[in-house]
Write a protein that holds these residues in place. Structure first.
Motif, short mmCIF file in Angstrom:
data_model
loop_
_atom_site.label_atom_id
_atom_site.label_comp_id
_atom_site.label_asym_id
_atom_site.label_seq_id
_atom_site.Cartn_x
_atom_site.Cartn_y
_atom_site.Cartn_z
N SER A 65 0.81 -1.22 0.00
CA SER A 65 0.00 0.00 0.00
C SER A 65 0.84 1.27 0.00
N SER A 115 -2.33 4.50 -4.26
CA SER A 115 -3.48 5.05 -3.55
C SER A 115 -4.72 4.85 -4.42
N LEU A 116 -5.78 4.33 -3.85
CA LEU A 116 -7.03 4.19 -4.59
C LEU A 116 -7.89 5.44 -4.49
N GLN A 117 -7.40 6.41 -3.73
CA GLN A 117 -8.13 7.67 -3.60
C GLN A 117 -7.18 8.86 -3.78
N PRO A 118 -6.53 8.94 -4.93
CA PRO A 118 -5.63 10.08 -5.17
C PRO A 118 -6.43 11.36 -5.31
N ASP A 119 -5.75 12.46 -5.19
CA ASP A 119 -6.39 13.76 -5.36
C ASP A 119 -7.07 13.82 -6.73
N PRO A 120 -8.37 14.10 -6.79
CA PRO A 120 -9.06 14.12 -8.08
C PRO A 120 -8.55 15.20 -9.03
N HIS A 179 -2.17 3.21 -13.22
CA HIS A 179 -1.97 2.00 -12.44
C HIS A 179 -1.00 1.07 -13.17
#
Length: 282
Positions: free
Chosen positions: A113, A117-122, A129
């Motif tokens: 991990s 990150s699966l929630q990077p800054d939009p 990936h």
């Protein structure tokens, strides 16, 4: 000598022709692959045109500054690459180690991990990936972002259950200002001949030096020596001392320590002898 002169000439040409779009409007052409296939065994090191005159030297200096790529070690396996046109690229981006500004591109790998990150800054325009979420498929990236051509070569990783997860790591390659910059990601196995061919020439190599979480120092050193990069930037230091990795090269490479946080490099400033440059903060 003739091959060396030809290599220098081609290097100068590709400073302006890097990753030119294909004539049919398709994917850009990888110059790192093209040169490597046409001139096997030729190393592009310290491209310096002749001309002792002061005016020529000043001109070369100004040109080199426009070609410079800035590389900053941010933490773990994250380097921040800034192109001459201002494109910012963060490698193995998890969001834990933040560069000085929001990247335009982030690359990720999923072995741990700390590499994604699966929630990077939009607000990040390009999130790449190194794996595919579709079983049996390979992640494939071929894109131009400003003056950077970005592509990947996939490799297998060890799974948490002790098996092998195919194509779950990507070696990302950034072609910028004539330079071929490679980031090995979380490499678990020595590369195959097919992978070496697909990678092509790498002038700058970012390599994990943990000594076991990726590969042992001896295996990793074989990969580094085979790729024959001019500049090697260690990363992913964990466990054994860095000296264990450095000792594997036994004088075949120079070893230096960065004097500044940001490393400035161009085709013209690459070292003549392969050099391991330890960045600040590693």
């Amino acid at each position: 000598m003739m091959l060396r002169a030809l290599a220098f000439g081609l290097a100068g040409f590709f400073l302006s022709a890097l990753a030119a779009p294909a004539q049919d409007g398709g994917l850009p052409v990888s110059q790192c692959q093209a040169i490597a296939q046409k001139l096997p065994g030729v190393m592009f090191a310290s491209f310096k045109p002749p001309g002792p005159q002061f005016a020529q030297a000043q001109k070369n200096l100004a040109l080199a500054e426009r070609e410079e790529v800035n590389i900053t070690f941010v933490g773990h396996s994250t380097y921040f690459i800034e192109t001459p046109e201002g494109i910012g690229i963060a490698t193995d981006y998890s969001g834990v180690y933040q560069p000085s500004r929001l990247p335009d591109v982030v690359t990720m790998n999923k072995a741990h991990s700390t590499h994604y990150s699966l929630q990077p800054d939009p607000k990040i325009p390009h999130v790449l990936h190194g794996w595919s979420d579709v079983p049996g498929e390979k992640a494939e990236h071929r894109l131009m972002v400003g003056d950077a051509y970005i592509r990947n070569v996939v490799s297998d990783i060890r799974s948490w259950g002790g098996g092998v997860e195919e194509n779950a790591n990507s070696i990302f390659i950034f072609e910028i200002s004539g330079l071929c910059i490679g980031h090995l990601g979380h490499l678990h196995f020595e590369l195959t001949e097919a992978q070496y061919t697909e990678i092509g020439r790498l002038d700058i190599l970012m390599v994990p030096v943990d000594g076991g979480l990726t590969m042992g120092a001896d295996s990793m050193s074989r990969v580094v020596q085979r790729l024959r990069s001019s500049l090697i930037l260690p990363m992913h230091r964990w466990g054994p001392p860095l000296d264990n990795f450095l000792a594997m090269f036994d004088g075949r490479f120079d070893i230096a320590y960065a004097k500044e946080q940001t490393i400035k490099v161009s085709m013209r400033s690459l070292p003549k002898k392969p050099t391991i440059l330890v960045p600040q903060g590693l």
